[in-house]
Design an enzyme around this catalytic site. Structure first.
Site, short mmCIF file in Angstrom:
data_model
loop_
_atom_site.label_atom_id
_atom_site.label_comp_id
_atom_site.label_asym_id
_atom_site.label_seq_id
_atom_site.Cartn_x
_atom_site.Cartn_y
_atom_site.Cartn_z
N SER A 51 11.09 3.80 39.88
CA SER A 51 10.66 4.73 40.93
C SER A 51 9.19 4.50 41.26
CB SER A 51 10.88 6.18 40.49
OG SER A 51 10.01 6.51 39.41
N ILE A 53 5.54 3.59 42.49
CA ILE A 53 4.83 2.34 42.76
C ILE A 53 5.54 1.16 42.10
CG2 ILE A 53 2.63 1.13 42.55
CD1 ILE A 53 1.25 3.85 42.50
N TYR A 208 -4.51 11.34 30.41
CA TYR A 208 -4.13 10.28 31.35
C TYR A 208 -5.36 9.46 31.77
CZ TYR A 208 -1.83 8.13 35.41
OH TYR A 208 -1.30 7.25 36.33
#
Length: 328
Positions: A51, A53, A208
């Site tokens: 899914s 990019i 992240y």
């Protein structure tokens, strides 16, 4: 306003003018259209390909005639992605191959590398796109916080294990690591790569950022340790800009909703990765950070986030120790 506050504002306004779709369209007007080499015998591995990019990258590579290996965690979603790619590109069904692995687990990564080494003796490009943003701290079976685990295993371990196949490329083997504009606001933490000290007050967005900062540093380490003239492999990291994907919709829904009107499509975000994997120019350099087919700085002028060389070396040593493997 604090130093970090100024840095955040600089990042935000830079993003508004450059990281969205408008920035992509502005940059793309300057690109020369040059013919690519025949990619029909080339093999590219794309992680997180079902899914967003990753799917857009895999679809474009298949459209260009390459053999594309989709590395996904969920078998059902992987098969659905494969069928969609075949439908969109009308390529030979044998040229889009699914491999199932959970990149947060080192045993899965090792098994995947063994499978790929057997199935694909020569790898022309490895695109470490898989990522994970969660707002609840979880630790893998290897005792690493999950966000960082995928960054380490995807960027370091899978790359290190596949270097022999990448080095055999008839052109130049290419490793492209998907980072993020968020890495500009992260500060490398070489002494707690496992994420133990961040558990009590866990911030998924910060985790992240740190994972993406780590990916950039590891990219530079690989380029330094395996120079092009000796390895026949180049290593690059990418800021794809702000894109609307299933990951951003789930991980940062408020940001995605507010900025949805100007965010990139997955295809726009994928462009530079595909260019790095296939064009002639990026095969002549290594260790850089890219956005919209241009080399960009890894740091922002107001952000006090640049790691020292000692921090980067410590990071590499700790990652090697965690993975228990170092390619000589």
């Amino acid at each position: 306003m604090s130093y970090s506050g100024i840095a955040s504002l600089q990042w935000y306004f830079t993003g508004l003018f450059n990281y969205g779709s408008w920035g992509y369209r502005k940059s793309s007007k300057k690109w020369a259209q040059t013919p690519l080499d025949d990619l029909s015998s080339n093999h590219y591995i794309v992680t997180g390909a079902n899914s967003g990019i990753g799917f857009a990258i895999a679809t474009k590579l298949a459209q260009l005639g390459a053999n594309v290996h989709l590395v996904c965690r969920n078998p059902s979603r992987a098969q659905t992605a494969r069928e969609e790619i075949l439908s969109l590109t009308h390529t030979d069904a044998n040229k889009v191959i699914v491999h199932i692995a959970d990149l947060s687990k080192q045993n899965d990564v090792k098994a995947l590398a063994a499978e790929l080494s057997s199935a694909v003796p020569v790898v022309h490009g490895l695109i470490n796109n898989a990522g994970f943003l969660t707002h609840q701290a979880t630790f893998t079976e290897d005792d690493v916080e999950s966000t960082m685990a995928i960054a380490i295993n995807g960027t370091y371990l899978l790359t290190a294990l596949l270097l022999p196949q990448l080095a055999k490329s008839n052109g130049v083997g290419r490793v492209i690591n998907m980072s993020s504009g968020g890495q500009y606001l992260g500060t490398l933490d070489p002494n707690d790569v496992r994420g133990k000290t961040r558990v009590e007050k866990f911030d998924g967005t910060l985790a992240y950022m740190l994972a993406k900062k780590t990916q950039v540093a590891l990219t530079q380490c690989f380029a330094k340790r395996f120079p092009l003239d000796k390895s026949n492999v180049v290593f690059h990291a990418v800021n794809p800009g702000w894109a609307t994907t299933p990951g951003t919709e789930a991980g940062i829904p408020t940001f995605n909703k507010i900025h949805g009107f100007m965010m990139r499509t997955p295809e726009e975000a994928a462009d530079t990765v595909v260019w790095l994997a296939t064009a002639k120019e990026p095969a002549t350099s290594s260790g850089f950070f890219w956005m919209d087919r241009q080399q960009v700085s890894t740091e922002m002028s107001w952000a006090n986030t640049a790691p020292s060389s000692e921090d980067v070396e410590q990071l590499w040593s700790n990652v090697v120790e965690i993975c228990g493997y170092e390619n000589e």
